[in-house]
Design a protein around this motif. Structure first.
Motif, short mmCIF file in Angstrom:
data_model
loop_
_atom_site.label_atom_id
_atom_site.label_comp_id
_atom_site.label_asym_id
_atom_site.label_seq_id
_atom_site.Cartn_x
_atom_site.Cartn_y
_atom_site.Cartn_z
N LEU A 1 0.56 -1.30 0.00
CA LEU A 1 0.32 -0.18 0.09
C LEU A 1 1.24 1.63 0.39
O LEU A 1 0.36 2.35 -0.78
N CYS B 1 1.56 3.44 -3.16
CA CYS B 1 0.06 4.20 -3.35
C CYS B 1 0.32 5.37 -2.95
O CYS B 1 1.27 6.06 -2.30
N ASP C 1 -1.43 8.12 -2.61
CA ASP C 1 -2.29 8.47 -1.05
C ASP C 1 -2.84 7.48 -0.86
O ASP C 1 -3.95 6.23 -1.06
N PRO C 2 -2.18 6.35 0.48
CA PRO C 2 -2.76 4.85 0.68
C PRO C 2 -3.93 5.32 1.53
O PRO C 2 -4.76 4.45 1.76
N PHE D 1 -7.25 3.15 0.64
CA PHE D 1 -7.25 2.25 1.35
C PHE D 1 -8.58 1.84 2.47
O PHE D 1 -9.35 1.22 2.08
N MET E 1 -4.99 -3.18 -5.02
CA MET E 1 -3.93 -2.75 -6.12
C MET E 1 -4.20 -3.91 -6.94
O MET E 1 -2.72 -3.17 -7.97
N ASN F 1 -7.95 3.31 -8.02
CA ASN F 1 -6.92 3.53 -7.77
C ASN F 1 -5.93 3.93 -8.40
O ASN F 1 -5.48 2.17 -9.29
N SER G 1 -3.03 3.75 -8.96
CA SER G 1 -1.60 2.52 -8.95
C SER G 1 -1.75 1.57 -8.73
O SER G 1 -0.71 0.45 -8.46
N SER G 2 -3.07 0.89 -9.24
CA SER G 2 -3.26 -0.74 -8.73
C SER G 2 -3.19 -0.82 -10.94
O SER G 2 -2.31 -0.45 -12.09
N SER H 1 -5.52 -0.08 -13.32
CA SER H 1 -4.82 1.88 -14.16
C SER H 1 -3.86 1.26 -14.44
O SER H 1 -4.12 1.89 -15.46
#
Lengths: 475, 311
Positions: B50, B53, B55-56, B59, B75, B81, B83-84, B87
């Motif tokens: 996490l 990311c 901006d965690p 989550f 994730m 998200n 950062s997934s 994405s």
């Protein structure tokens, strides 16, 4: 099954298989329907994988460029060599006349002086661009690429519906539809003498290079796109790739010292010819719409000074104005001294009081179009309309009669089409692409658009139309 | 080539590489969780990804607790998200789409097909497939992409900037993941490796496809010091920091040998060439990695200014 009184591309008026379709019809009888349906699904998967998608612009889309496939039909539209030569010669003839017309109205205006076209209709038309007055273009060519919309109502009876002289699109579908058909049904191409179309990008590149400013050797050509959210982005990228030239957006270009440059990894590089797929209105915020961020500030001034060539040139919209369309046969007579090979559709001009009265009385029989409309928007198809829609159009017409024309509902030919695993007749049109460089030429093929809804006469992809591969037989 | 196009191709490759490395990290996290002795350790283990990311806290807005299922949903699959994996593939495809004409059909299809298939995978489907299968699939798609680039693209600028993107991203990801895992595993650095640690270090090596290589190079039991050496300083390990730096330098020298970005890459390369793992470990691997991450990100900015007209 065949709707009464309509000509079918495959079965004519009376069900007899037409000459051009003989070989195909024989093959089709041996083809189980479910096999054809499988091929259809395979085609869809191919189109999606290749990214041959179309961004829909309408009130319901979220503006984020929703991507959809244009439905592709696996049954081709086939034209015999003799049928094709009428369409090809007729389309080229119109484009030659249109180029002569554009040169004339932006120079001496002989046709207006001769009274063959009402001067006010041209000079007061928003599509007439005073910015293009007196501009001398290489070869006098304004329209380098034209898409002529043709419909057929009988065996040898073709009518021109529209001349698209600004930024006609769809040619990538002509090419990709053929590539897909050859992949799905190679056996058909072994037996049928289908004329090839895949050299179109090469012809286009040659056309564009021929339009370069005088004195430029080995001109640098680019395709200018509004960007990847534009509905025709796939085509822009496709043509740039096929021609081996850069695909640029407005921000990639910069005007400096009366020339146009593109920003590359190695600094600024001169551009000589811009195949622009952006309308006049958006191409230069200094000259036209100031709110456009798609264009290039100062581009028009460079084009006027001959520092760069635009294809198509500024101001060609006047030639595909629906009110000017009526006079194309006069242009052919006036400039070429020839008889029109392709007929116009009889057109009522709503600025004329008699025509207007007739049209308002016969709305349920006619097609009414907005003069500046494109893509099947702003259009009333009388026989398919509701009383409420007719009422709405009546009010629109009365409020602004100059903005509309009306035409009789044409009996557009049908073509067998696979719809829900059944072969059914659906209405089609035909758009050949005419290129003008040193000469005016057309590749032996076209885009056939098909209205997939039963009985519908609107073939535009934005209105749920599909496409077919178009075969021109060489003998 | 247009500066904008170079930028698109570069980021296309970066995002595909990022998706692959995320799959590697999550797969190894999953492996380690199977070996975790207690629940507390497991939470720490799943918290680690996490931190990648931007901006965690997003989550924690969406999920009550840090668990394998929640972290994987977030994730791997969460389209919201940025950062997934999902994405990353979408961004890769957007960049490819914006510069479609520069790519061969094979490269475009590799990305486009991955995008469409990924759009159909939700959590139940991922469970059905099995985590491992899912991660392997992501890795395979990335291999296919890189192979298509290598096997079909003309050795021109599109190829060059795509390769450059791959190695900038890989350098970043390898250093970050090593940083995360090192923090989780270091209590045991000075001590002899216990049985369960052996498996954890093994899982780390596997995340970098380096387990077999370790055996070949060292032919001794797994030692943290040597794991670090393998992943940081071995030039012949394709995912190591030194290997990535070497590739970056070769590409940049070819492009423009006197540019500021090329000098920066040369400096990093020269430093690593004379570095010894023991001295790096003495001053602390995390410190070394932080410095490396910073320099790599500076290099990215310099490349943007030099070639892509990024202001």
């Amino acid at each position: 099954m065949q709707p009464e009184g309509f000509f079918d591309e495959m079965h004519g008026f009376d069900g007899a298989v037409q000459n051009a379709y003989r070989g195909y019809a024989e093959w089709l009888t041996g083809m189980p329907l479910n096999r054809l349906a499988e091929k259809h699904q395979h085609a869809d998967a191919l189109f999606r994988r290749l990214g041959i998608t179309f961004a829909i612009n309408d009130e319901n889309s979220d503006g984020n460029g929703t991507e959809r496939l244009i439905p592709f039909d696996v049954i081709p539209r086939i034209l015999g060599a003799d049928e094709w030569s009428v369409v090809a010669n007729g389309a080229c003839q119109r484009v030659r006349a249109i180029n002569a017309f554009l040169h004339d109205i932006y120079h001496e205006q002989e046709i207006l002086k001769a009274g063959r076209i009402p001067a006010s209709l041209v000079l007061n038309n928003p599509a007439f661009r005073p910015e293009a007055l007196g501009l001398d273009l290489p070869g006098g060519t304004y329209v380098h690429v034209a898409g002529i919309d043709v419909v057929r109502v009988g065996p040898g009876e073709f009518h021109v519906l529209e001349d698209n002289a600004r930024v006609p699109s769809g040619v990538s579908y002509m090419l990709e539809n053929r590539a897909t058909m050859m992949r799905l049904f190679p056996e058909l191409f072994v037996k049928q003498p289908v004329a090839p179309v895949s050299h179109y990008p090469e012809l286009l590149l040659r056309t564009l290079k021929a339009s370069a400013p005088a004195g430029v050797r080995d001109p640098s050509v680019v395709v200018l796109t509004p960007g990847h959210l534009n509905s025709a982005y796939f085509e822009h990228a496709f043509l740039a790739r096929e021609m081996g030239v850069e695909l640029v957006e407005g921000l990639d270009l910069v005007v400096d010292d009366d020339l146009v440059f593109m920003r590359t990894t190695e600094g600024l590089k001169r551009v000589d010819v811009i195949y622009r797929r952006i309308d006049d209105d958006f191409i230069d915020p200094l000259a036209f719409r100031a709110d456009s961020y798609l264009g290039v500030p100062g581009l028009l001034a460079v084009a006027r000074n001959g520092g760069v060539a635009l294809a198509n040139a500024i101001g060609t919209g006047i030639a595909d104005d629906k009110a000017i369309y009526v006079y194309v046969p006069d242009m052919i007579d006036f400039y070429l001294g020839e008889k029109p090979i392709l007929k116009n559709v009889p057109t009522y001009s709503l600025r004329d009081a008699d025509d207007r009265a007739y049209v308002l009385d016969h709305l349920e029989e006619l097609v009414v179009k907005e003069v500046a409309g494109a893509g099947g928007y702003g259009m009333l198809v009388g026989p398919a309309s509701t009383a409420e829609q007719r009422q709405e159009f009546r009010a629109k017409i009365l409020a602004n009669p100059n903005s509309f024309i009306a035409q009789p509902t044409l009996k557009l030919s049908t073509c067998p089409t696979l719809v829900q695993n059944e072969i059914q007749p659906r209405h089609v049109d035909l758009r050949p692409y005419v290129l003008t460089g040193e000469t005016t030429v057309v590749v032996p093929g076209a885009l056939t658009r098909v209205a997939l809804r039963k009985g519908s006469l609107v073939v535009n992809s934005s209105q749920g139309g599909g496409t077919k591969d178009t075969w021109v037989l060489e003998r | 080539m247009l500066g904008r196009t170079a930028n698109n191709v570069y980021w296309m490759a970066r995002y595909v590489e990022r998706a692959e490395n995320l799959a590697r990290l999550l797969a190894s996290t999953y492996h380690m969780s199977l070996l975790a002795p207690g629940a507390g350790v497991d939470v720490k283990n799943w918290e680690a990804p996490l931190s990648l990311c931007a901006d965690p806290s997003v989550f924690y807005d969406r999920h009550e607790e840090v668990s394998a299922a929640n972290v994987l949903k977030f994730m791997a699959l969460d389209p919201d998200n940025p950062s997934s994996i999902r994405s990353s593939i979408r961004f890769a495809r957007d960049n490819a789409h914006a510069t479609r004409n520069e790519l061969t059909t094979e490269v475009w299809e590799a990305i486009n097909q991955t995008f469409f298939e990924l759009e159909t995978i939700n959590y139940p489907k991922m469970l059905d497939l099995g985590y491992q299968e899912y991660f392997d699939w992501v890795k395979e798609r990335s291999h296919l992409f890189r192979g298509a680039v290598f096997g079909t693209m003309r050795r021109g600028e599109a190829f060059t900037f795509s390769r450059l993107g791959t190695f900038i991203e890989r350098a970043d990801n390898t250093s970050r993941f090593l940083h995360l895992k090192w923090a989780l595993l270091t209590p045991s650095v000075s001590k002899p490796v216990a049985a369960e640690d052996y498996y954890r270090w093994g899982a780390l090596l596997r995340a970098f496809s380096a387990f077999k290589a370790y055996r070949e190079v060292y032919s001794v039991i797994i030692e943290p010091r040597r794991v670090a050496e393998l992943l940081v300083l071995r030039r012949d390990m394709p995912r190591s920091l030194f290997a990535c730096t070497g590739e970056q330098l070769a590409i940049l020298t070819n492009l423009r040998s006197n540019a500021a970005c090329t000098l920066q890459a040369a400096q990093t390369f020269n430093r690593m060439e004379v570095s010894r793992i023991d001295s790096i470990l003495r001053s602390g691997l995390p410190r070394f990695l932080n410095d490396f991450i910073r320099r790599n990100s500076e290099l990215n900015d310099m490349i943007g200014r030099e070639f892509m007209l990024v202001q």
